[in-house]
Design an enzyme around this catalytic site. Structure first.
Site, short mmCIF file in Angstrom:
data_model
loop_
_atom_site.label_atom_id
_atom_site.label_comp_id
_atom_site.label_asym_id
_atom_site.label_seq_id
_atom_site.Cartn_x
_atom_site.Cartn_y
_atom_site.Cartn_z
N LYS A 1 -10.18 -7.31 8.13
CA LYS A 1 -10.91 -7.53 9.38
C LYS A 1 -10.57 -6.39 10.33
O LYS A 1 -9.48 -5.84 10.27
CB LYS A 1 -10.56 -8.89 9.99
CG LYS A 1 -9.06 -9.13 10.13
CD LYS A 1 -8.62 -9.40 11.52
CE LYS A 1 -7.13 -9.71 11.59
NZ LYS A 1 -6.54 -9.45 12.89
N HIS B 1 0.83 -1.21 0.00
CA HIS B 1 0.00 0.00 0.00
C HIS B 1 0.86 1.26 0.00
O HIS B 1 0.56 2.23 -0.68
CB HIS B 1 -0.93 0.01 1.22
CG HIS B 1 -2.25 -0.63 0.96
ND1 HIS B 1 -2.44 -1.99 0.98
CD2 HIS B 1 -3.47 -0.10 0.65
CE1 HIS B 1 -3.70 -2.26 0.71
NE2 HIS B 1 -4.35 -1.14 0.50
#
Lengths: 279, 185
Positions: free
Chosen positions: B102, B37
Protein backbone atom coordinates in the site's frame (compact mmCIF):
# COMPACT_ATOMS: atom_id res chain seq x y z
CA UNK A 1 -1.17 7.80 50.73
CA UNK A 2 -2.70 4.99 48.69
CA UNK A 3 -0.61 1.98 47.74
CA UNK A 4 -0.85 0.30 44.34
CA UNK A 5 1.09 -2.87 43.65
CA UNK A 6 3.31 -3.01 40.55
CA UNK A 7 1.88 -6.46 39.80
CA UNK A 8 -1.59 -4.91 39.46
CA UNK A 9 -0.19 -2.49 36.87
CA UNK A 10 1.30 -5.43 34.93
CA UNK A 11 -2.07 -7.18 34.91
CA UNK A 12 -3.93 -4.10 33.63
CA UNK A 13 -1.33 -3.23 30.96
CA UNK A 14 -1.45 -6.83 29.72
CA UNK A 15 -5.22 -6.70 29.29
CA UNK A 16 -5.24 -3.23 27.74
CA UNK A 17 -2.64 -4.27 25.12
CA UNK A 18 -4.85 -7.15 23.99
CA UNK A 19 -8.17 -5.29 24.11
CA UNK A 20 -6.87 -2.14 22.41
CA UNK A 21 -5.54 -4.20 19.50
CA UNK A 22 -8.71 -6.24 18.95
CA UNK A 23 -11.59 -3.88 19.70
CA UNK A 24 -11.80 -0.57 17.85
CA UNK A 25 -13.17 2.28 20.04
CA UNK A 26 -16.89 2.92 19.50
CA UNK A 27 -16.39 6.59 18.54
CA UNK A 28 -14.09 5.58 15.67
CA UNK A 29 -16.59 2.98 14.46
CA UNK A 30 -19.35 5.59 14.57
CA UNK A 31 -17.24 8.09 12.60
CA UNK A 32 -16.42 5.49 9.93
CA UNK A 33 -20.12 4.62 9.55
CA UNK A 34 -21.06 8.30 9.35
CA UNK A 35 -18.36 8.99 6.74
CA UNK A 36 -19.59 5.99 4.72
CA UNK A 37 -23.06 7.56 4.63
CA UNK A 38 -21.63 10.88 3.44
CA UNK A 39 -19.24 9.38 0.86
CA UNK A 40 -20.35 9.75 -2.76
CA UNK A 41 -17.41 8.13 -4.60
CA UNK A 42 -17.99 4.46 -5.48
CA UNK A 43 -14.49 3.08 -4.84
CA UNK A 44 -14.38 4.94 -1.54
CA UNK A 45 -17.71 3.47 -0.47
CA UNK A 46 -16.47 -0.05 -1.21
CA UNK A 47 -13.28 0.45 0.80
CA UNK A 48 -15.18 1.88 3.78
CA UNK A 49 -17.48 -1.18 3.66
CA UNK A 50 -14.42 -3.46 3.81
CA UNK A 51 -13.01 -1.45 6.71
CA UNK A 52 -16.28 -1.93 8.61
CA UNK A 53 -16.30 -5.64 7.80
CA UNK A 54 -12.70 -5.88 9.04
CA UNK A 55 -13.31 -4.42 12.49
CA UNK A 56 -16.43 -6.57 12.83
CA UNK A 57 -14.32 -9.71 12.18
CA UNK A 58 -11.70 -8.50 14.68
CA UNK A 59 -14.45 -7.97 17.28
CA UNK A 60 -15.99 -11.39 16.75
CA UNK A 61 -12.97 -13.72 16.58
CA UNK A 62 -11.40 -11.72 18.44
CA UNK A 63 -8.15 -10.98 16.61
CA UNK A 64 -5.98 -7.93 15.91
CA UNK A 65 -7.74 -5.35 13.72
CA UNK A 66 -4.43 -4.71 11.95
CA UNK A 67 -1.26 -6.82 11.80
CA UNK A 68 0.78 -3.80 12.84
CA UNK A 69 -0.04 -4.06 16.52
CA UNK A 70 2.40 -1.23 17.02
CA UNK A 71 4.77 -0.07 19.66
CA UNK A 72 2.95 0.05 22.99
CA UNK A 73 2.58 3.70 23.97
CA UNK A 74 1.65 3.64 27.65
CA UNK A 75 0.42 6.79 29.36
CA UNK A 76 0.22 6.90 33.13
CA UNK A 77 -1.57 9.66 35.00
CA UNK A 78 -0.30 9.06 38.51
CA UNK A 79 -2.13 10.69 41.40
CA UNK A 80 0.33 12.50 43.66
CA UNK A 81 -1.11 10.62 46.66
CA UNK A 82 -0.32 7.21 45.17
CA UNK A 83 2.64 5.12 46.21
CA UNK A 84 3.62 2.35 43.79
CA UNK A 85 5.10 -0.73 45.45
CA UNK A 86 7.72 -2.23 43.16
CA UNK A 87 9.45 -1.11 39.96
CA UNK A 88 7.00 0.84 37.82
CA UNK A 89 8.90 0.68 34.54
CA UNK A 90 9.53 -3.03 34.92
CA UNK A 91 5.85 -3.59 35.74
CA UNK A 92 4.72 -1.80 32.57
CA UNK A 93 7.19 -3.67 30.35
CA UNK A 94 6.17 -6.99 31.89
CA UNK A 95 2.53 -6.14 31.07
CA UNK A 96 3.45 -5.38 27.47
CA UNK A 97 5.46 -8.59 27.21
CA UNK A 98 2.61 -10.72 28.55
CA UNK A 99 -0.07 -8.92 26.52
CA UNK A 100 1.80 -9.23 23.22
CA UNK A 101 2.56 -12.90 23.92
CA UNK A 102 -0.85 -13.98 25.21
CA UNK A 103 -2.81 -11.85 22.73
CA UNK A 104 -0.96 -13.22 19.67
CA UNK A 105 0.15 -9.70 18.82
CA UNK A 106 3.06 -8.91 16.54
CA UNK A 107 6.42 -8.11 18.05
CA UNK A 108 7.51 -5.03 16.17
CA UNK A 109 10.28 -3.49 18.26
CA UNK A 110 14.01 -3.55 17.47
CA UNK A 111 16.37 -3.05 20.38
CA UNK A 112 18.60 -0.57 18.59
CA UNK A 113 17.50 1.90 15.89
CA UNK A 114 20.59 1.30 13.74
CA UNK A 115 21.61 -2.28 14.52
CA UNK A 116 17.99 -3.45 14.36
CA UNK A 117 17.55 -6.77 16.16
CA UNK A 118 13.98 -7.56 17.23
CA UNK A 119 13.60 -7.64 21.03
CA UNK A 120 11.16 -10.54 20.58
CA UNK A 121 8.58 -9.39 23.12
CA UNK A 122 7.61 -5.90 21.89
CA UNK A 123 9.31 -4.20 24.82
CA UNK A 124 10.24 -1.63 25.80
CA UNK A 125 7.03 0.35 25.96
CA UNK A 126 7.04 4.06 25.11
CA UNK A 127 6.23 5.17 28.62
CA UNK A 128 4.87 8.62 29.45
CA UNK A 129 4.09 9.66 33.00
CA UNK A 130 2.26 12.67 34.37
CA UNK A 131 1.74 13.52 38.01
CA UNK A 132 -1.82 14.68 38.66
CA UNK A 133 -3.80 15.56 41.82
CA UNK A 134 -5.62 12.76 43.66
CA UNK A 135 -5.00 9.14 44.63
CA UNK A 136 -5.88 7.22 41.48
CA UNK A 137 -3.82 5.88 38.61
CA UNK A 138 -5.07 6.09 35.03
CA UNK A 139 -3.42 3.72 32.57
CA UNK A 140 -3.89 4.18 28.84
CA UNK A 141 -2.41 1.85 26.24
CA UNK A 142 -2.29 3.19 22.68
CA UNK A 143 -0.62 0.77 20.24
CA UNK A 144 0.97 2.92 17.52
CA UNK A 145 1.44 1.57 14.03
CA UNK A 146 4.30 2.97 12.01
CA UNK A 147 2.72 3.27 8.56
CA UNK A 148 1.07 6.39 9.90
CA UNK A 149 3.78 7.32 12.43
CA UNK A 150 6.30 7.57 9.56
CA UNK A 151 4.12 10.18 7.85
CA UNK A 152 4.16 12.51 10.86
CA UNK A 153 6.09 15.80 10.84
CA UNK A 154 7.05 18.69 13.08
CA UNK A 155 7.92 22.28 12.18
CA UNK A 156 9.07 25.30 14.12
CA UNK A 157 6.96 28.01 12.51
CA UNK A 158 7.55 31.73 13.07
CA UNK A 159 4.98 33.61 15.15
CA UNK A 160 4.33 35.75 12.05
CA UNK A 161 3.22 32.59 10.18
CA UNK A 162 0.17 32.60 12.48
CA UNK A 163 -2.89 30.43 12.10
CA UNK A 164 -2.61 30.49 8.30
CA UNK A 165 0.86 28.98 8.59
CA UNK A 166 -0.50 26.25 10.85
CA UNK A 167 -3.31 25.42 8.42
CA UNK A 168 -0.91 25.31 5.46
CA UNK A 169 1.54 23.04 7.31
CA UNK A 170 -1.07 20.55 8.57
CA UNK A 171 -2.66 20.31 5.12
CA UNK A 172 0.75 19.89 3.46
CA UNK A 173 1.67 17.01 5.81
CA UNK A 174 -1.55 15.14 4.97
CA UNK A 175 -1.19 15.82 1.24
CA UNK A 176 2.40 14.58 1.17
CA UNK A 177 1.43 11.46 3.11
CA UNK A 178 -1.24 10.69 0.47
CA UNK A 179 -2.10 6.96 0.45
CA UNK A 180 0.79 5.87 2.73
CA UNK A 181 -0.77 6.11 6.22
CA UNK A 182 -3.89 4.05 5.28
CA UNK A 183 -6.51 6.80 4.98
CA UNK A 184 -9.05 7.57 6.31
CA UNK A 185 -6.78 8.95 9.01
CA UNK A 186 -7.10 10.70 12.34
CA UNK A 187 -4.92 13.79 12.55
CA UNK A 188 -3.40 14.79 15.89
CA UNK A 189 -2.02 18.33 16.00
CA UNK A 190 0.11 19.81 18.79
CA UNK A 191 0.55 23.58 18.76
CA UNK A 192 2.88 25.47 21.12
CA UNK A 193 5.18 24.38 23.92
CA UNK A 194 8.68 23.38 22.83
CA UNK A 195 9.94 21.10 20.03
CA UNK A 196 9.30 17.94 22.08
CA UNK A 197 6.21 19.22 23.88
CA UNK A 198 4.45 19.90 20.57
CA UNK A 199 5.08 16.30 19.46
CA UNK A 200 3.77 14.99 22.78
CA UNK A 201 0.63 17.14 22.44
CA UNK A 202 0.05 15.80 18.94
CA UNK A 203 0.26 12.23 20.20
CA UNK A 204 -2.09 12.98 23.11
CA UNK A 205 -4.53 14.60 20.68
CA UNK A 206 -4.91 11.22 18.96
CA UNK A 207 -6.30 9.77 22.16
CA UNK A 208 -9.14 12.24 22.51
CA UNK A 209 -12.52 10.86 21.42
CA UNK A 210 -13.55 11.94 17.94
CA UNK A 211 -16.87 13.04 19.48
CA UNK A 212 -15.17 15.61 21.62
CA UNK A 213 -14.02 18.99 20.26
CA UNK A 214 -11.33 21.21 21.78
CA UNK A 215 -12.79 23.00 24.82
CA UNK A 216 -11.64 26.36 23.40
CA UNK A 217 -14.17 27.39 20.69
CA UNK A 218 -11.40 29.04 18.62
CA UNK A 219 -9.54 25.72 18.41
CA UNK A 220 -12.76 23.73 17.98
CA UNK A 221 -13.49 25.84 14.89
CA UNK A 222 -9.94 25.35 13.66
CA UNK A 223 -10.34 21.55 14.01
CA UNK A 224 -13.47 21.69 11.87
CA UNK A 225 -11.90 23.97 9.27
CA UNK A 226 -8.83 21.75 8.97
CA UNK A 227 -11.01 18.65 8.61
CA UNK A 228 -12.88 20.30 5.73
CA UNK A 229 -9.64 21.41 4.05
CA UNK A 230 -8.16 17.91 4.34
CA UNK A 231 -11.31 16.27 3.00
CA UNK A 232 -11.25 18.64 0.03
CA UNK A 233 -7.87 17.22 -1.05
CA UNK A 234 -9.54 14.25 -2.76
CA UNK A 235 -7.09 11.60 -1.49
CA UNK A 236 -9.92 9.42 -0.15
CA UNK A 237 -9.85 5.99 1.50
CA UNK A 238 -6.56 4.21 0.66
CA UNK A 239 -5.68 7.09 -1.66
CA UNK A 240 -7.95 5.89 -4.49
CA UNK A 241 -9.94 9.15 -4.46
CA UNK A 242 -12.93 10.31 -2.45
CA UNK A 243 -14.07 12.64 0.27
CA UNK A 244 -13.12 10.58 3.31
CA UNK A 245 -9.42 11.35 3.75
CA UNK A 246 -9.66 12.13 7.47
CA UNK A 247 -12.17 11.03 10.09
CA UNK A 248 -11.24 13.74 12.51
CA UNK A 249 -8.71 16.47 13.40
CA UNK A 250 -7.86 16.88 17.10
CA UNK A 251 -5.75 19.80 18.30
CA UNK A 252 -4.02 20.18 21.66
CA UNK A 253 -2.27 23.45 22.52
CA UNK A 254 0.10 24.82 25.16
CA UNK A 255 1.71 28.19 25.99
CA UNK A 256 4.95 28.80 24.11
CA UNK A 257 7.94 31.17 23.83
CA UNK A 258 7.59 34.73 22.46
CA UNK A 259 9.83 33.72 19.54
CA UNK A 260 8.18 30.45 18.60
CA UNK A 261 5.23 28.61 17.10
CA UNK A 262 5.98 24.86 17.14
CA UNK A 263 3.49 22.68 15.24
CA UNK A 264 3.54 18.89 15.25
CA UNK A 265 1.31 16.63 13.18
CA UNK A 266 0.99 13.03 14.32
CA UNK A 267 -1.04 10.82 12.00
CA UNK A 268 -3.03 7.72 12.88
CA UNK A 269 -4.77 5.42 10.42
CA UNK A 270 -8.43 4.41 10.69
CA UNK A 271 -7.29 1.81 13.23
CA UNK A 272 -6.95 4.46 15.95
CA UNK A 273 -6.56 2.36 19.07
CA UNK A 274 -6.45 3.32 22.71
CA UNK A 275 -7.91 1.85 25.85
CA UNK A 276 -7.83 3.10 29.43
CA UNK A 277 -8.47 1.86 32.92
CA UNK A 278 -8.48 3.76 36.20
CA UNK A 279 -7.11 2.10 39.32
CA UNK B 1 -16.27 -7.30 -11.92
CA UNK B 2 -13.02 -8.63 -10.52
CA UNK B 3 -10.44 -10.36 -12.72
CA UNK B 4 -9.26 -13.72 -11.37
CA UNK B 5 -5.57 -14.51 -11.71
CA UNK B 6 -3.34 -17.35 -10.58
CA UNK B 7 0.05 -16.94 -8.95
CA UNK B 8 2.84 -17.45 -10.03
CA UNK B 9 2.07 -14.76 -12.61
CA UNK B 10 3.83 -14.69 -15.98
CA UNK B 11 5.19 -11.42 -17.41
CA UNK B 12 2.72 -11.76 -20.24
CA UNK B 13 -0.25 -12.02 -17.83
CA UNK B 14 1.14 -9.20 -15.70
CA UNK B 15 1.25 -6.91 -18.73
CA UNK B 16 -2.48 -7.52 -19.39
CA UNK B 17 -3.49 -6.02 -16.04
CA UNK B 18 -4.40 -2.35 -16.05
CA UNK B 19 -4.35 0.31 -13.35
CA UNK B 20 -7.73 0.37 -11.58
CA UNK B 21 -8.54 -3.30 -12.22
CA UNK B 22 -9.98 -5.20 -9.26
CA UNK B 23 -8.18 -8.53 -9.05
CA UNK B 24 -8.62 -11.73 -7.03
CA UNK B 25 -5.39 -13.68 -6.62
CA UNK B 26 -5.31 -17.43 -6.03
CA UNK B 27 -2.26 -19.67 -5.81
CA UNK B 28 1.16 -19.30 -4.22
CA UNK B 29 2.65 -15.96 -3.19
CA UNK B 30 5.52 -15.05 -0.84
CA UNK B 31 5.83 -12.58 2.01
CA UNK B 32 8.80 -10.29 2.48
CA UNK B 33 9.26 -6.85 4.00
CA UNK B 34 12.17 -4.60 4.97
CA UNK B 35 14.69 -6.98 6.55
CA UNK B 36 13.98 -9.90 4.18
CA UNK B 37 14.29 -7.64 1.13
CA UNK B 38 17.66 -6.45 2.37
CA UNK B 39 18.88 -10.04 2.72
CA UNK B 40 17.49 -11.11 -0.67
CA UNK B 41 19.28 -8.26 -2.40
CA UNK B 42 22.54 -9.00 -0.59
CA UNK B 43 22.33 -12.56 -1.94
CA UNK B 44 21.48 -11.29 -5.41
CA UNK B 45 24.43 -8.88 -5.35
CA UNK B 46 26.74 -11.80 -4.60
CA UNK B 47 25.12 -13.85 -7.36
CA UNK B 48 23.85 -16.44 -4.89
CA UNK B 49 20.61 -18.39 -5.07
CA UNK B 50 17.53 -16.91 -3.39
CA UNK B 51 15.49 -18.97 -0.89
CA UNK B 52 12.34 -18.54 -3.00
CA UNK B 53 11.45 -19.06 -6.63
CA UNK B 54 11.62 -15.46 -7.76
CA UNK B 55 10.63 -16.11 -11.39
CA UNK B 56 7.03 -14.98 -11.98
CA UNK B 57 6.58 -14.47 -8.25
CA UNK B 58 4.20 -12.16 -6.43
CA UNK B 59 5.62 -10.79 -3.20
CA UNK B 60 3.30 -9.54 -0.49
CA UNK B 61 4.70 -6.88 1.83
CA UNK B 62 3.33 -8.13 5.14
CA UNK B 63 4.44 -9.05 8.63
CA UNK B 64 1.53 -11.03 10.08
CA UNK B 65 0.55 -11.42 13.71
CA UNK B 66 1.11 -14.94 15.14
CA UNK B 67 -1.59 -17.49 14.25
CA UNK B 68 -3.87 -18.73 17.00
CA UNK B 69 -4.74 -22.41 17.26
CA UNK B 70 -6.79 -23.36 14.19
CA UNK B 71 -5.78 -20.32 12.13
CA UNK B 72 -3.54 -20.53 9.05
CA UNK B 73 -2.13 -17.11 9.85
CA UNK B 74 -2.87 -14.15 12.14
CA UNK B 75 -3.94 -10.73 10.88
CA UNK B 76 -2.15 -10.04 7.62
CA UNK B 77 -2.69 -6.70 5.90
CA UNK B 78 -0.18 -4.83 3.71
CA UNK B 79 2.66 -2.63 4.97
CA UNK B 80 3.76 0.63 3.33
CA UNK B 81 5.65 -0.16 0.14
CA UNK B 82 8.08 2.73 -0.35
CA UNK B 83 10.45 1.16 2.18
CA UNK B 84 11.02 -1.64 -0.34
CA UNK B 85 11.79 0.79 -3.21
CA UNK B 86 15.54 0.39 -2.81
CA UNK B 87 15.24 -3.38 -3.35
CA UNK B 88 12.32 -3.92 -5.74
CA UNK B 89 14.13 -3.10 -9.01
CA UNK B 90 16.64 -5.90 -8.31
CA UNK B 91 13.88 -8.43 -7.62
CA UNK B 92 11.87 -7.34 -10.66
CA UNK B 93 14.96 -7.79 -12.81
CA UNK B 94 15.33 -11.32 -11.40
CA UNK B 95 11.75 -12.26 -12.29
CA UNK B 96 9.30 -10.84 -9.74
CA UNK B 97 6.11 -9.89 -11.59
CA UNK B 98 3.85 -8.63 -8.82
CA UNK B 99 4.12 -6.71 -5.56
CA UNK B 100 1.31 -6.31 -3.04
CA UNK B 101 1.47 -3.43 -0.59
CA UNK B 102 0.00 0.00 0.00
CA UNK B 103 1.16 3.53 -0.67
CA UNK B 104 3.33 5.28 -3.21
CA UNK B 105 6.25 3.82 -5.21
CA UNK B 106 9.38 5.59 -6.38
CA UNK B 107 10.30 6.31 -10.02
CA UNK B 108 13.06 3.67 -9.98
CA UNK B 109 10.51 0.94 -9.19
CA UNK B 110 8.05 2.14 -11.83
CA UNK B 111 10.87 2.24 -14.42
CA UNK B 112 11.78 -1.40 -13.63
CA UNK B 113 8.10 -2.41 -13.83
CA UNK B 114 7.80 -0.85 -17.29
CA UNK B 115 11.05 -2.32 -18.53
CA UNK B 116 10.49 -5.91 -17.38
CA UNK B 117 6.67 -6.18 -17.09
CA UNK B 118 5.49 -6.15 -13.49
CA UNK B 119 2.49 -4.77 -11.60
CA UNK B 120 1.99 -3.13 -8.24
CA UNK B 121 -1.15 -4.21 -6.41
CA UNK B 122 -2.73 -2.43 -3.46
CA UNK B 123 -4.48 -4.35 -0.68
CA UNK B 124 -6.56 -2.46 1.87
CA UNK B 125 -4.28 -1.17 4.61
CA UNK B 126 -5.58 -1.72 8.13
CA UNK B 127 -7.78 -4.66 7.12
CA UNK B 128 -5.51 -7.42 8.39
CA UNK B 129 -8.30 -9.44 10.00
CA UNK B 130 -10.39 -9.48 6.81
CA UNK B 131 -7.49 -10.25 4.45
CA UNK B 132 -6.26 -13.14 6.61
CA UNK B 133 -9.42 -15.07 5.70
CA UNK B 134 -8.13 -15.44 2.11
CA UNK B 135 -4.86 -17.01 3.24
CA UNK B 136 -5.38 -20.75 3.48
CA UNK B 137 -1.86 -21.88 4.34
CA UNK B 138 1.32 -20.20 5.56
CA UNK B 139 4.75 -21.68 6.00
CA UNK B 140 8.03 -19.99 6.92
CA UNK B 141 10.59 -20.86 4.24
CA UNK B 142 13.48 -18.56 5.18
CA UNK B 143 14.86 -16.19 7.81
CA UNK B 144 12.92 -17.61 10.74
CA UNK B 145 15.09 -15.45 13.00
CA UNK B 146 13.30 -12.36 11.67
CA UNK B 147 10.03 -13.37 13.35
CA UNK B 148 7.16 -11.48 11.71
CA UNK B 149 9.57 -10.44 8.96
CA UNK B 150 10.49 -14.00 7.93
CA UNK B 151 9.75 -15.09 4.35
CA UNK B 152 6.57 -17.13 4.19
CA UNK B 153 5.06 -19.13 1.38
CA UNK B 154 1.33 -18.42 1.31
CA UNK B 155 -1.46 -20.26 -0.40
CA UNK B 156 -4.17 -17.72 -1.13
CA UNK B 157 -7.68 -17.97 -2.47
CA UNK B 158 -9.41 -14.98 -4.08
CA UNK B 159 -7.14 -12.54 -2.30
CA UNK B 160 -8.60 -9.10 -3.14
CA UNK B 161 -6.33 -6.39 -4.54
CA UNK B 162 -6.50 -3.46 -6.94
CA UNK B 163 -3.93 -2.75 -9.63
CA UNK B 164 -2.48 0.57 -8.45
CA UNK B 165 0.38 0.89 -10.97
CA UNK B 166 0.42 -1.18 -14.14
CA UNK B 167 3.32 -2.19 -16.39
CA UNK B 168 2.83 0.97 -18.45
CA UNK B 169 3.20 3.17 -15.39
CA UNK B 170 -0.46 4.25 -15.13
CA UNK B 171 -1.12 5.17 -11.51
CA UNK B 172 -4.46 4.87 -9.69
CA UNK B 173 -3.30 7.18 -6.89
CA UNK B 174 -3.07 10.00 -9.44
CA UNK B 175 -6.07 9.07 -11.57
CA UNK B 176 -8.47 8.17 -8.73
CA UNK B 177 -7.90 11.47 -6.98
CA UNK B 178 -8.13 13.50 -10.21
CA UNK B 179 -11.34 11.71 -11.31
CA UNK B 180 -12.96 12.25 -7.92
CA UNK B 181 -12.02 15.94 -7.83
CA UNK B 182 -13.35 16.54 -11.33
CA UNK B 183 -16.59 14.72 -10.42
CA UNK B 184 -17.39 17.21 -7.65
CA UNK B 185 -16.57 20.36 -9.63
Amino acid sequence: MREICASKITEVVRKLCIDANCYLPQDIKDRIIQCRKEESWGTAQEILDRIIENYEIADTVPQPICQDTGVACVFLEIGQDVHICGDLQEAVNEGVKQGYRDGYLRKSVVGDPLNRVNTGDNTPAMLYTEIVPGDSLKITVAPKGFGSENMSQIKMLRPSDGVEGVKAFVTKVVEEAGPNPCPPIVVGVGIGGTFDKAAYLAKKALMRSTDERNADPYYADLEQELLEKINALGIGPQGFGGKTTALCVNIEKFPTHIAGLPVAVNINCHVTRHKSEVL
Amino acid sequence: MAIKITAPLSREEARKLKSGDSVLISGVIYTARDAAHKRLCELADKGQELPLDIKDSIIYYVGPTPAKEGQAIGSAGPTTSYRMDAYSPTLIRLGETGMIGKGKRGPEVIAAMKEHGAVYFGAIGGCGALLSKCIKKAEVIAYDDLGAEAIRRLEVEDFPVVVVIDSEGNNLYEKGKADYLSSIK
